[in-house]
Design a protein around this motif. Structure first.
Motif, PDB file in Angstrom:
ATOM      1  N   GLY A 265       0.771  -1.232   0.000  1.00 15.76           N
ATOM      2  CA  GLY A 265       0.000   0.000   0.000  1.00 15.76           C
ATOM      3  C   GLY A 265       0.803   1.284   0.000  1.00 15.76           C
ATOM      4  N   TYR A 266       2.025   1.212   0.520  1.00 20.97           N
ATOM      5  CA  TYR A 266       2.852   2.416   0.672  1.00 20.97           C
ATOM      6  C   TYR A 266       4.302   2.119   0.286  1.00 20.97           C
ATOM      7  CZ  TYR A 266      -1.139   3.692   3.618  1.00 20.97           C
ATOM      8  OH  TYR A 266      -2.390   3.944   4.102  1.00 20.97           O
ATOM      9  N   PRO A 267       4.548   1.640  -0.921  1.00 16.19           N
ATOM     10  CA  PRO A 267       5.927   1.254  -1.280  1.00 16.19           C
ATOM     11  C   PRO A 267       6.924   2.411  -1.219  1.00 16.19           C
ATOM     12  CG  PRO A 267       4.528   1.298  -3.226  1.00 16.19           C
ATOM     13  CD  PRO A 267       3.620   1.451  -2.037  1.00 16.19           C
ATOM     14  N   MET A 268       6.443   3.643  -1.404  1.00 11.02           N
ATOM     15  CA  MET A 268       7.343   4.801  -1.354  1.00 11.02           C
ATOM     16  C   MET A 268       7.896   5.034   0.053  1.00 11.02           C
ATOM     17  SD  MET A 268       4.043   5.584  -0.833  1.00 11.02           S
ATOM     18  CE  MET A 268       3.385   5.609  -2.468  1.00 11.02           C
TER      19      MET A 268
ATOM     20  N   ILE B 245       6.556  12.756   0.817  1.00 10.85           N
ATOM     21  CA  ILE B 245       7.557  11.730   0.565  1.00 10.85           C
ATOM     22  C   ILE B 245       7.750  11.648  -0.941  1.00 10.85           C
ATOM     23  CG2 ILE B 245       8.110   9.271   0.703  1.00 10.85           C
ATOM     24  CD1 ILE B 245       6.477   9.141   3.286  1.00 10.85           C
ATOM     25  N   GLN B 246       8.977  11.813  -1.375  1.00  6.89           N
ATOM     26  CA  GLN B 246       9.280  11.668  -2.797  1.00  6.89           C
ATOM     27  C   GLN B 246       9.848  10.275  -3.023  1.00  6.89           C
ATOM     28  OE1 GLN B 246      12.643  13.677  -5.102  1.00  6.89           O
ATOM     29  NE2 GLN B 246      10.868  14.985  -5.515  1.00  6.89           N
ATOM     30  N   ASP B 247       9.269   9.564  -3.978  1.00  6.85           N
ATOM     31  CA  ASP B 247       9.750   8.213  -4.259  1.00  6.85           C
ATOM     32  C   ASP B 247      10.998   8.257  -5.138  1.00  6.85           C
ATOM     33  OD1 ASP B 247       8.899   8.507  -6.967  1.00  6.85           O
ATOM     34  OD2 ASP B 247       7.000   7.475  -6.580  1.00  6.85           O
ATOM     35  N   GLN B 248      11.547   7.108  -5.437  1.00  7.10           N
ATOM     36  CA  GLN B 248      12.793   7.014  -6.201  1.00  7.10           C
ATOM     37  C   GLN B 248      12.641   7.478  -7.654  1.00  7.10           C
ATOM     38  OE1 GLN B 248      15.871   6.337  -5.038  1.00  7.10           O
ATOM     39  NE2 GLN B 248      15.038   6.213  -2.982  1.00  7.10           N
ATOM     40  N   LEU B 249      11.407   7.593  -8.130  1.00 14.62           N
ATOM     41  CA  LEU B 249      11.164   8.070  -9.492  1.00 14.62           C
ATOM     42  C   LEU B 249      10.893   9.570  -9.540  1.00 14.62           C
ATOM     43  CD1 LEU B 249       8.909   5.134 -10.767  1.00 14.62           C
ATOM     44  CD2 LEU B 249      11.370   5.485 -11.160  1.00 14.62           C
ATOM     45  N   GLY B 250      10.952  10.230  -8.367  1.00 16.57           N
ATOM     46  CA  GLY B 250      10.748  11.672  -8.301  1.00 16.57           C
ATOM     47  C   GLY B 250       9.305  12.104  -8.127  1.00 16.57           C
ATOM     48  N   GLN B 251       8.407  11.163  -7.919  1.00 18.02           N
ATOM     49  CA  GLN B 251       6.993  11.500  -7.717  1.00 18.02           C
ATOM     50  C   GLN B 251       6.735  11.803  -6.245  1.00 18.02           C
ATOM     51  OE1 GLN B 251       4.228   8.562  -9.181  1.00 18.02           O
ATOM     52  NE2 GLN B 251       2.457   9.706  -8.473  1.00 18.02           N
ATOM     53  N   ASP B 252       5.981  12.879  -6.000  1.00 14.08           N
ATOM     54  CA  ASP B 252       5.637  13.273  -4.634  1.00 14.08           C
ATOM     55  C   ASP B 252       4.366  12.574  -4.170  1.00 14.08           C
ATOM     56  OD1 ASP B 252       7.789  15.000  -4.386  1.00 14.08           O
ATOM     57  OD2 ASP B 252       6.656  16.753  -5.048  1.00 14.08           O
ATOM     58  N   HIS B 253       4.367  12.190  -2.900  1.00 15.35           N
ATOM     59  CA  HIS B 253       3.216  11.582  -2.239  1.00 15.35           C
ATOM     60  C   HIS B 253       3.034  12.325  -0.922  1.00 15.35           C
ATOM     61  CE1 HIS B 253       3.527   8.150  -5.030  1.00 15.35           C
ATOM     62  NE2 HIS B 253       4.827   8.349  -4.899  1.00 15.35           N
TER      63      HIS B 253
ATOM     64  N   PRO C  69      12.227   5.873   0.434  1.00 19.73           N
ATOM     65  CA  PRO C  69      11.993   7.201  -0.148  1.00 19.73           C
ATOM     66  C   PRO C  69      13.290   7.866  -0.614  1.00 19.73           C
ATOM     67  CG  PRO C  69      11.918   7.340   2.227  1.00 19.73           C
ATOM     68  CD  PRO C  69      12.079   5.883   1.887  1.00 19.73           C
ATOM     69  N   ALA C  70      13.145   8.711  -1.610  1.00 16.24           N
ATOM     70  CA  ALA C  70      14.279   9.516  -2.054  1.00 16.24           C
ATOM     71  C   ALA C  70      14.415  10.757  -1.173  1.00 16.24           C
ATOM     72  CB  ALA C  70      14.100   9.926  -3.515  1.00 16.24           C
ATOM     73  N   GLU C  71      13.269  11.248  -0.678  1.00 14.07           N
ATOM     74  CA  GLU C  71      13.278  12.493   0.094  1.00 14.07           C
ATOM     75  C   GLU C  71      12.067  12.560   1.014  1.00 14.07           C
ATOM     76  OE1 GLU C  71      12.676  17.102  -1.178  1.00 14.07           O
ATOM     77  OE2 GLU C  71      14.124  15.964  -2.368  1.00 14.07           O
ATOM     78  N   LEU C  72      12.266  13.152   2.187  1.00 15.34           N
ATOM     79  CA  LEU C  72      11.186  13.416   3.145  1.00 15.34           C
ATOM     80  C   LEU C  72      11.158  14.912   3.429  1.00 15.34           C
ATOM     81  CD1 LEU C  72      11.820  10.790   5.971  1.00 15.34           C
ATOM     82  CD2 LEU C  72      10.079  10.675   4.217  1.00 15.34           C
ATOM     83  N   GLU C  73       9.958  15.463   3.493  1.00 13.23           N
ATOM     84  CA  GLU C  73       9.804  16.855   3.899  1.00 13.23           C
ATOM     85  C   GLU C  73       8.678  16.931   4.922  1.00 13.23           C
ATOM     86  OE1 GLU C  73       8.544  21.259   2.188  1.00 13.23           O
ATOM     87  OE2 GLU C  73       8.478  19.539   0.850  1.00 13.23           O
ATOM     88  N   TYR C  74       9.015  17.321   6.142  1.00  8.43           N
ATOM     89  CA  TYR C  74       8.018  17.502   7.188  1.00  8.43           C
ATOM     90  C   TYR C  74       7.413  18.889   7.007  1.00  8.43           C
ATOM     91  CZ  TYR C  74       9.795  13.258   9.183  1.00  8.43           C
ATOM     92  OH  TYR C  74      10.148  11.941   9.371  1.00  8.43           O
ATOM     93  N   VAL C  75       6.092  18.935   6.822  1.00  7.27           N
ATOM     94  CA  VAL C  75       5.437  20.196   6.484  1.00  7.27           C
ATOM     95  C   VAL C  75       4.934  20.904   7.732  1.00  7.27           C
ATOM     96  CG1 VAL C  75       3.592  21.276   5.137  1.00  7.27           C
ATOM     97  CG2 VAL C  75       4.831  19.302   4.216  1.00  7.27           C
TER      98      VAL C  75
END
Length: 132
Positions: A68-71, A96-104, A75-81
């Motif tokens: 359900g949450y493979p990213m 959370i940015q995944d390894q393909l550069g997509q933001d979740h 993750p490639a990047e985490l940003e606490y908002v």
């Protein structure tokens, strides 16, 4: 030799204090780090008792995250908002940015159990700051 014994004793004495004082961001980062290291047992330890009871085993929990949450597993990047608190419930919103550069975008529901923060749920949310 006494210095090493003293240093080891201080390290062991301070370790539980760090765990108790760990911030919400620290708990989330620690769980994600555990997933990245393929340490599902440690990742499961950051879940609240109700989440642990729901899944029963670390393996079942890990399978749910993988499916359900493979990213979250790598993750490639985490940003606490930001954090939103309402009574005893705190939501930590993050990107959370995944390894393909997509933001979740997610909201982590956090609760305190005996003074320690635990993850009580994770929800996908709309991108913060963007309107459609």
């Amino acid at each position: 030799m006494r210095f090493i014994t003293l240093l080891l004793g201080l390290t062991l004495w301070c370790a539980p204090t760090y765990a108790q004082d760990q911030s919400i961001e620290g708990v989330i980062t620690s769980q994600i780090d555990a997933f990245s290291a393929q340490d599902v047992n440690t990742a499961f330890s950051y879940a609240s008792p109700s989440i642990q009871q729901l899944f029963g085993t670390a393996e079942a929990f890990g399978d749910m995250v993988q499916n359900g949450y493979p990213m979250v597993r790598n993750p490639a990047e985490l940003e606490y908002v930001d954090q939103i608190t309402n009574g005893s419930l705190t939501l930590q919103r993050l990107r959370i940015q995944d390894q393909l550069g997509q933001d979740h975008w997610f909201a982590y529901e956090m609760i305190q159990i005996d003074g320690d923060w635990r993850i009580n749920g994770v929800y996908r949310i709309a991108p913060i700051g963007l309107s459609v």
